[in-house]
Structures are given as C-alpha cells and as structure tokens.
Write a protein that holds these residues in place. Structure first.
Motif, PDB file in Angstrom:
ATOM      1  N   ALA A   1     -27.057 143.009 -75.177  1.00 21.70           N
ATOM      2  CA  ALA A   1     -27.086 141.561 -74.961  1.00 21.70           C
ATOM      3  C   ALA A   1     -28.133 141.188 -73.921  1.00 21.70           C
ATOM      4  O   ALA A   1     -28.846 140.187 -74.066  1.00 21.70           O
TER       5      ALA A   1
ATOM      6  N   ARG B   1     -15.465 140.933 -83.858  1.00 23.51           N
ATOM      7  CA  ARG B   1     -15.755 139.696 -83.138  1.00 23.51           C
ATOM      8  C   ARG B   1     -15.942 139.916 -81.644  1.00 23.51           C
ATOM      9  O   ARG B   1     -16.045 138.949 -80.879  1.00 23.51           O
ATOM     10  N   ASN B   2     -15.967 141.178 -81.225  1.00 21.21           N
ATOM     11  CA  ASN B   2     -16.228 141.510 -79.820  1.00 21.21           C
ATOM     12  C   ASN B   2     -15.260 140.797 -78.883  1.00 21.21           C
ATOM     13  O   ASN B   2     -15.631 140.361 -77.796  1.00 21.21           O
TER      14      ASN B   2
ATOM     15  N   GLU C   1     -27.245 136.179 -80.115  1.00 24.32           N
ATOM     16  CA  GLU C   1     -27.388 135.578 -81.435  1.00 24.32           C
ATOM     17  C   GLU C   1     -26.258 134.599 -81.757  1.00 24.32           C
ATOM     18  O   GLU C   1     -26.423 133.683 -82.573  1.00 24.32           O
ATOM     19  N   GLY C   2     -25.104 134.759 -81.101  1.00 20.61           N
ATOM     20  CA  GLY C   2     -24.022 133.798 -81.286  1.00 20.61           C
ATOM     21  C   GLY C   2     -24.385 132.437 -80.724  1.00 20.61           C
ATOM     22  O   GLY C   2     -24.167 131.396 -81.357  1.00 20.61           O
TER      23      GLY C   2
ATOM     24  N   ASP D   1     -23.482 136.580 -85.413  1.00 19.07           N
ATOM     25  CA  ASP D   1     -22.516 137.039 -84.424  1.00 19.07           C
ATOM     26  C   ASP D   1     -21.152 136.465 -84.778  1.00 19.07           C
ATOM     27  O   ASP D   1     -20.912 135.264 -84.612  1.00 19.07           O
TER      28      ASP D   1
ATOM     29  N   ALA E   1     -19.310 136.319 -77.002  1.00 19.76           N
ATOM     30  CA  ALA E   1     -20.478 136.112 -77.847  1.00 19.76           C
ATOM     31  C   ALA E   1     -21.715 136.811 -77.306  1.00 19.76           C
ATOM     32  O   ALA E   1     -21.914 136.934 -76.096  1.00 19.76           O
ATOM     33  N   ARG E   2     -22.553 137.255 -78.229  1.00 20.51           N
ATOM     34  CA  ARG E   2     -23.844 137.867 -77.917  1.00 20.51           C
ATOM     35  C   ARG E   2     -24.925 136.788 -77.994  1.00 20.51           C
ATOM     36  O   ARG E   2     -24.653 135.651 -78.382  1.00 20.51           O
TER      37      ARG E   2
ATOM     38  N   ASP F   1     -20.849 138.292 -73.722  1.00 18.93           N
ATOM     39  CA  ASP F   1     -21.051 139.740 -73.798  1.00 18.93           C
ATOM     40  C   ASP F   1     -21.996 140.195 -72.678  1.00 18.93           C
ATOM     41  O   ASP F   1     -23.020 139.559 -72.415  1.00 18.93           O
TER      42      ASP F   1
END
Length: 344
Positions: free
Chosen positions: A192, A150-151, A158-159, A118, A155-156, A187
C-alpha cells in the motif's frame, strides 16, 4: 445464480432490495450474557408451551418485559470500550447489507482504472426513493475467506482511487452521493505504501470536498483514522448510536501512550470516540438511534432508521446550489478542531 458468484464476476445488477438478515453469528459480548440467559429462558418456555400445550403466556410476557428492562438498563450504561466492541460486532450489518435494505436497483462498479479493484471498498449506482444516487462504502467480511478478500475493511490505494472515480462519475451525472464508513483504518502494508496510500487518501478527501453534488456520510461501524475520513467529507455526517469515530484505534493509541495495547479500554475513554462524544464536539451532525440491543440484533430496523435519516438529509440539501454546498462544506470542516490557548 448465487449472489457471491455474480459479485466476483464483476458488474452485477439485482432487483428491488428487500430486508434481509445478516450472518447468524452468536458472538456474545460480556455485557450481553445476562440478556442471553433471559432469551434462553423465553425460548425454553415457548418450546415447552408448544410441546405440552400448556398456556404459559403470562410467564412468557413477564420474562419478555424483564428482558426489555434489562436490555435498556445495560445499553444505557455502556462504557466507551463496550461501544468499540459493539461497533466491531461480527453480526453488525455492513455496507452491502445496508445497500440491500435501503436502496433499489444497485449496480456495483469495479476497478480504479489504474491498478485494479479493491473489494474493501464497494460502490456503484443505486436508487433511493426513486432518486438516482451514487453509493460508496467500506466492506468487511463475514467469514475467513471474505475477510481475507476484503482485507477486513482496510482499503488499499486502489480502493480510494475507485472511490474517486465514482465521485467524479456522480458529479458528471448529477447524482447525490451516499458514503458508508466502516473501517478500522486504511491498509498499512508495504504494498500500500509503494502504491501511494497517503496520496490516495488525500486525493479522495480533496475530491469529496470539491464535488458539486450533495454528499451524505453515514458512519455505521468503525470510523478509524485516515481510512475513514478519506470517504467522510460530506455535507451531512450521520452516525449510528453504537458506532465509533476516532483518529486512531484504541489499541494503537494504548501502544503509543503506554506501550501496552491491553490498556485499550482506557484509551477508548480518552479518545472521545463514541457517537455522543463526537456529536457534542461538532464532528457529526446527527446520531441515529439503533434498535434496542444494537444493530446486530435488528439489522432491518437499523437500516430503516438510517434510511429515514439519509432521506431527510437529502431533502435538506436538495435546494442548495452547488456553490452553496461547497461553501457550507468548507466552513463545516474548517470549524472542526477549535481550541483555546491559555497563558502559561
């Protein structure tokens, strides 16, 4: 090789970091317009002096003095909503900017070893004044392509699982942790939720609360909701002067309370989200002053002030045993959110 090529190739190493500028984005906030006009006058006089060879140094000095005075006056009277705009300024330094300017020999690590990587959270091995450390942090984007990648710093799952992996590696290798927080929120997409964003945030908080090495957190821009606290459980919580820290973004708060996102300025005032407010409430330990005019006007100066605070915090924590670190960290967060009950 261009740095962005190395970045997308996976793990990469770059040598000793030097002070670098951030994107030259000219996004003037409303309260900055008087400053811009004075800056233009100064630059025009300098251009005229260079072209005509006429000494206008006294006029330039007078204008520069006036510019400093106006800047001090404006920045001493900022409303909470003005602070929100500063924390979100597109030219404000982000985590990778601070890493380049503060640390040496950064080696970025990718992936959560479960689902994927992520880019909204970056992290890896680095050196701070000769001491090996682990660095993690949210990363926003400068342009449309990078922001999408980087959305926007949200963060998702996985981040956060990548952050957990790096925290465990830090404990295994005995490296102190430095965490940079700059996210509007985690996110909230369907994907997510399907991949367990709530569990990932909770696990990150749990791992940070129990890691047996010093943890220094720096809130550098937006500290938004669970997306921020997931990587903000530390022994020392630092916060830049014009950053914000809140349980919810002002627009979301306004939408819930008044069904009107346009009332975000009122929500910002009610949320007590400025550095001064959260320090007074005991949420952060120290407010780091920014260069006059904000970090987006002097990224290098802001980085040096932040580096000094991080080094001092590490020095304070270095003599504590792992058990002392855990006990103090536990008490620190248990003491937050105290309230009084009054008979009705």
């Amino acid at each position: 090789i261009p740095e962005e090529v190395l970045l997308h190739a996976g793990v990469f190493r770059i040598g000793p970091m030097r002070s670098v500028g951030v994107a030259t984005i000219r996004n003037l906030l409303d309260f900055e317009k008087p400053l811009h006009e004075l800056e233009e006058q100064v630059q025009e006089l300098k251009r005229f002096t260079a072209a005509q060879g006429i000494d206008r140094s006294q006029e330039i000095a007078a204008l520069e003095s006036q510019l400093r005075a106006v800047t001090k006056r404006i920045y001493s009277q900022l409303a909470p909503w003005d602070k929100v705009q500063l924390a979100r300024h597109p030219a404000r330094p982000y985590t990778l900017d601070f890493i380049r300017m503060i640390f040496d020999d950064f080696l970025e690590l990718h992936g959560d070893r479960t689902y994927g990587d992520d880019p909204a959270i970056v992290g890896g091995l680095a050196v701070l004044n000769g001491e090996p450390v682990m660095v993690i942090g949210h990363q926003k984007g400068r342009d449309i392509k990078e922001r999408s990648l980087r959305n926007f710093g949200s963060a998702r799952p996985e981040g956060y699982r990548k952050a957990v992996r790096l925290l465990k590696l830090a404990q295994k290798t005995g490296r102190p942790v430095v965490s940079f927080v700059d996210t509007p929120a985690a996110d909230c997409s369907v994907g997510a939720e399907e991949r367990g964003i709530s569990e990932a945030i909770a696990r990150s908080m749990m791992e940070m609360s129990g890691i047996r090495v010093p943890v220094v957190v720096a809130i550098t821009g937006e500290g938004g909701s669970g997306g921020a606290i997931a990587t903000a459980v530390g022994d020392r919580i630092l916060m830049l002067e014009h950053a914000i820290y809140s349980v919810i973004p002002p627009e979301g708060c306004a939408a819930i309370l008044w069904r009107d996102p346009s009332k975000a300025p009122q929500a910002a005032a009610a949320l007590k989200l400025t550095a001064k407010d959260v320090h007074r409430l005991g949420i952060v330990d120290r407010v780091i002053p920014e260069p006059l005019g904000g970090a987006h006007r002097d990224a290098s100066g802001a980085a040096q002030l932040l580096k000094q605070a991080i080094v001092e915090s590490m020095d304070e924590l270095r003599g504590l045993s792992p058990n002392e670190l855990l006990e103090r960290r536990y008490k620190k967060f248990r003491n937050m959110g105290r309230y009084l009950e009054m008979a009705g």
